[in-house]
Design a protein around this motif. Structure first.
Motif, PDB file in Angstrom:
ATOM      1  N   SER A 256       0.828  -1.212   0.000  1.00 23.55           N
ATOM      2  CA  SER A 256       0.000   0.000   0.000  1.00 23.55           C
ATOM      3  C   SER A 256       0.863   1.263   0.000  1.00 23.55           C
ATOM      4  O   SER A 256       1.813   1.386   0.773  1.00 23.55           O
ATOM      5  N   ARG A 257       0.481   2.195  -0.868  1.00 23.85           N
ATOM      6  CA  ARG A 257       1.140   3.507  -0.937  1.00 23.85           C
ATOM      7  C   ARG A 257       0.043   4.580  -0.923  1.00 23.85           C
ATOM      8  O   ARG A 257      -0.285   5.143  -1.970  1.00 23.85           O
ATOM      9  N   PRO A 258      -0.550   4.850   0.243  1.00 26.09           N
ATOM     10  CA  PRO A 258      -1.689   5.773   0.294  1.00 26.09           C
ATOM     11  C   PRO A 258      -1.336   7.156  -0.260  1.00 26.09           C
ATOM     12  O   PRO A 258      -0.366   7.785   0.179  1.00 26.09           O
ATOM     13  N   ALA A 259      -2.129   7.599  -1.235  1.00 31.94           N
ATOM     14  CA  ALA A 259      -1.944   8.927  -1.822  1.00 31.94           C
ATOM     15  C   ALA A 259      -3.133   9.831  -1.529  1.00 31.94           C
ATOM     16  O   ALA A 259      -3.201  10.947  -2.042  1.00 31.94           O
ATOM     17  N   SER A 260      -4.073   9.344  -0.707  1.00 36.61           N
ATOM     18  CA  SER A 260      -5.262  10.127  -0.374  1.00 36.61           C
ATOM     19  C   SER A 260      -5.813   9.633   0.950  1.00 36.61           C
ATOM     20  O   SER A 260      -5.450   8.547   1.432  1.00 36.61           O
ATOM     21  N   VAL A 261      -6.730  10.405   1.536  1.00 28.65           N
ATOM     22  CA  VAL A 261      -7.343   9.978   2.801  1.00 28.65           C
ATOM     23  C   VAL A 261      -8.192   8.736   2.590  1.00 28.65           C
ATOM     24  O   VAL A 261      -8.330   7.914   3.506  1.00 28.65           O
TER      25      VAL A 261
ATOM     26  N   SER B  82      -9.082  18.052  -1.898  1.00 24.78           N
ATOM     27  CA  SER B  82      -9.077  19.081  -0.852  1.00 24.78           C
ATOM     28  C   SER B  82      -9.010  18.493   0.549  1.00 24.78           C
ATOM     29  O   SER B  82      -8.398  19.095   1.454  1.00 24.78           O
ATOM     30  N   LEU B  83      -9.622  17.322   0.770  1.00 27.91           N
ATOM     31  CA  LEU B  83      -9.586  16.715   2.106  1.00 27.91           C
ATOM     32  C   LEU B  83      -8.196  16.180   2.439  1.00 27.91           C
ATOM     33  O   LEU B  83      -7.825  16.071   3.612  1.00 27.91           O
TER      34      LEU B  83
ATOM     35  N   ALA C 130     -15.112   4.526   0.539  1.00 26.93           N
ATOM     36  CA  ALA C 130     -15.839   4.935  -0.663  1.00 26.93           C
ATOM     37  C   ALA C 130     -16.342   6.370  -0.535  1.00 26.93           C
ATOM     38  O   ALA C 130     -16.276   7.156  -1.492  1.00 26.93           O
ATOM     39  N   THR C 131     -16.839   6.723   0.644  1.00 31.64           N
ATOM     40  CA  THR C 131     -17.308   8.090   0.870  1.00 31.64           C
ATOM     41  C   THR C 131     -16.166   9.091   0.767  1.00 31.64           C
ATOM     42  O   THR C 131     -16.293  10.153   0.153  1.00 31.64           O
ATOM     43  N   ALA C 132     -15.020   8.740   1.365  1.00 32.73           N
ATOM     44  CA  ALA C 132     -13.864   9.632   1.307  1.00 32.73           C
ATOM     45  C   ALA C 132     -13.411   9.838  -0.131  1.00 32.73           C
ATOM     46  O   ALA C 132     -13.062  10.954  -0.540  1.00 32.73           O
ATOM     47  N   ALA C 133     -13.416   8.770  -0.928  1.00 35.13           N
ATOM     48  CA  ALA C 133     -13.007   8.890  -2.330  1.00 35.13           C
ATOM     49  C   ALA C 133     -13.934   9.818  -3.102  1.00 35.13           C
ATOM     50  O   ALA C 133     -13.499  10.631  -3.921  1.00 35.13           O
TER      51      ALA C 133
ATOM     52  N   ALA D 268       1.931   9.383  -0.292  1.00 29.63           N
ATOM     53  CA  ALA D 268       2.841   9.063  -1.394  1.00 29.63           C
ATOM     54  C   ALA D 268       2.248   9.607  -2.690  1.00 29.63           C
ATOM     55  O   ALA D 268       1.669   8.872  -3.499  1.00 29.63           O
ATOM     56  N   THR D 269       2.383  10.897  -2.870  1.00 29.02           N
ATOM     57  CA  THR D 269       1.757  11.551  -4.026  1.00 29.02           C
ATOM     58  C   THR D 269       2.608  11.485  -5.286  1.00 29.02           C
ATOM     59  O   THR D 269       2.161  11.925  -6.348  1.00 29.02           O
ATOM     60  N   ASP D 270       3.835  10.958  -5.194  1.00 26.79           N
ATOM     61  CA  ASP D 270       4.641  10.778  -6.407  1.00 26.79           C
ATOM     62  C   ASP D 270       5.451   9.493  -6.278  1.00 26.79           C
ATOM     63  O   ASP D 270       5.630   8.946  -5.181  1.00 26.79           O
TER      64      ASP D 270
END
Length: 423
Positions: A198-203, A397-398, A387-390, A407-409
């Motif tokens: 896993s490389r989380p790039a979002s909440v 923005s969140l 799913a709601t967060a996505a 990990a945005t890049d």
């Protein structure tokens, strides 16, 4: 169009709006309460109430149709006064109060069409919600809770004291051993493989990892994932993901997992004291070797979110908690830590975030997102909240307040390590 016909059409429109409102409320009923022994009775009562609301909605709409037909009949009579044809509909009132039915006493001027409509209204089935109010289901539950409240409270306090003052947890590197090999072990192994990659790039991806630690631990252990995030410039940060409640045993012994009802009781009844769950998390953080003052993001669903917020408020060893992301967690009874951004996701129909009996809301650096769960998913589930967060974070923005932990890049390195805590 006569004034009486206008009044009837207005009344019909009101009834239709009320029917729509009832229907929306009924669709929000959540039968997955997760409240242990009382869940069966609660679900039965909610199912009965849902059926009754459905009957009431149908009754309102049928009544509205009849009112419109009555309005047409009045117009065909040439504008006969409402009080001589139908009496006064609900809310219109009478001076004498002598009418026993809203369509009023029978008068010679009423034509055959209105007679037929009045007969249909009299034949409408009474909504079953009245039967539920007279049944023993809901009052019985209320009476049982009232009688059990004092001993249940003492029992919960006793369990909380044992957990906080006597139970000593064991914490160490994660072991995939789940006893006998089988489906549970296979699911845990698959979850670990997914989490390590896993490389989380979002909440949304952070919340999705909560499901993985829950699957890895089950009722055998609480699994804490500690991910080290390193950017191309060498900046380091850590993401700590906590599991939710996996042990719901009330009276019949206890399972080894410390993320249980006792941990909830300590948070609720013994503020300032550390539960076995919290002690184990603190030991896992120490074993992970996170440097003093290092920036940490706490992530958790349900009980994991409660503990994440509590650790942010009260401190987690020498590390610096600089962000909190929680879903389906009651965290509104205490102030947020100063200068720490907090994201809280709450689903309509999820009873768990309301257990603190405090209103959800935003703080200086807190954003509370309240939404309905996606179709096919349970309101209280990490999958539903991901799913709601996505959906709500489509523009990113969140995720902005937590960018340093994501990990945005491709150049950002994410290394996971899991620790287990048992009683």
């Amino acid at each position: 169009m006569s004034e009486a016909a206008d009044d009837l059409r207005s009344c019909a429109a009101t009834m239709r709006r009320e029917a729509d409102a009832f229907e929306q409320r009924a669709s929000a009923l959540n039968l997955d309460t997760g409240l242990g022994w009382i869940a069966g009775a609660t679900m039965e009562a909610q199912a009965s109430l849902g059926a009754a609301v459905g009957d009431l909605v149908e009754l309102r709409r049928e009544g509205a149709d009849l009112l419109v037909r009555a309005a047409v009949a009045i117009e065909d009579t040439g504008g006969v006064a409402a009080e001589r044809v139908l009496g006064c509909p609900p809310g219109f009132g009478t001076a004498q109060g002598e009418r026993t039915a809203w369509w009023g006493p029978r008068v010679p001027e009423r034509n055959a069409r209105l007679d037929a409509i009045a007969s249909e209204i009299e034949a409408l089935t009474r909504p079953e919600v009245l039967d539920i109010e007279r049944s023993l289901t809901l009052p019985g539950i209320g009476a049982a809770l009232s009688l059990l409240a004092p001993p249940a409270g003492l029992y919960a306090y006793w369990r909380a004291c044992i957990d906080a003052f006597i139970t000593e947890p064991q914490a160490g590197p994660y072991s995939a051993d789940h006893g006998e090999e089988g489906e549970e072990a296979a699911e845990a192994a698959e979850a670990k493989e997914t989490l390590d990659a896993s490389r989380p790039a979002s909440v949304a991806e952070l919340i999705a990892d909560c499901e993985l630690v829950d699957t890895m631990g089950g009722q055998d252990k609480a699994v804490v994932d500690i991910a080290k995030v390193t950017t191309a410039a060498g900046e380091e940060s850590w993401v700590i993901t906590l599991p939710s409640t996996k042990d719901w045993v009330v009276f019949d012994g206890d399972t080894p997992a410390p993320n249980d009802l006792d941990a909830i009781a300590v948070l609720a009844l013994l503020p300032g004291r550390a539960s076995a769950f919290r002690k184990g998390v603190e030991e896992a953080v120490r074993r992970a070797g996170i440097p003093a003052g290092a920036p940490v993001l706490m992530v958790g669903f349900s009980l994991g979110g409660m503990l994440a917020a509590d650790l942010a408020r009260t401190g987690l060893g020498d590390v610096s908690v600089e962000g909190v992301v929680v879903a389906g967690a009651p965290i509104d009874t205490a102030d947020d830590p100063p200068g720490v951004p907090v994201l809280s996701l709450v689903h309509e129909g999820d009873a768990v975030p309301a257990l603190d009996l405090a209103p959800e809301g935003d703080g200086p650096l807190r954003v509370t997102v309240t939404d309905t769960v996606a179709d096919g998913l349970r309101p209280h589930s990490s999958e539903g909240y991901a799913a709601t967060a996505a959906a709500r974070d489509a523009d990113g923005s969140l995720s902005v307040p937590f960018a340093r932990f994501l990990a945005t890049d491709e150049s950002t390195e994410v290394v996971h390590a899991q620790y287990q805590v048992t009683e």
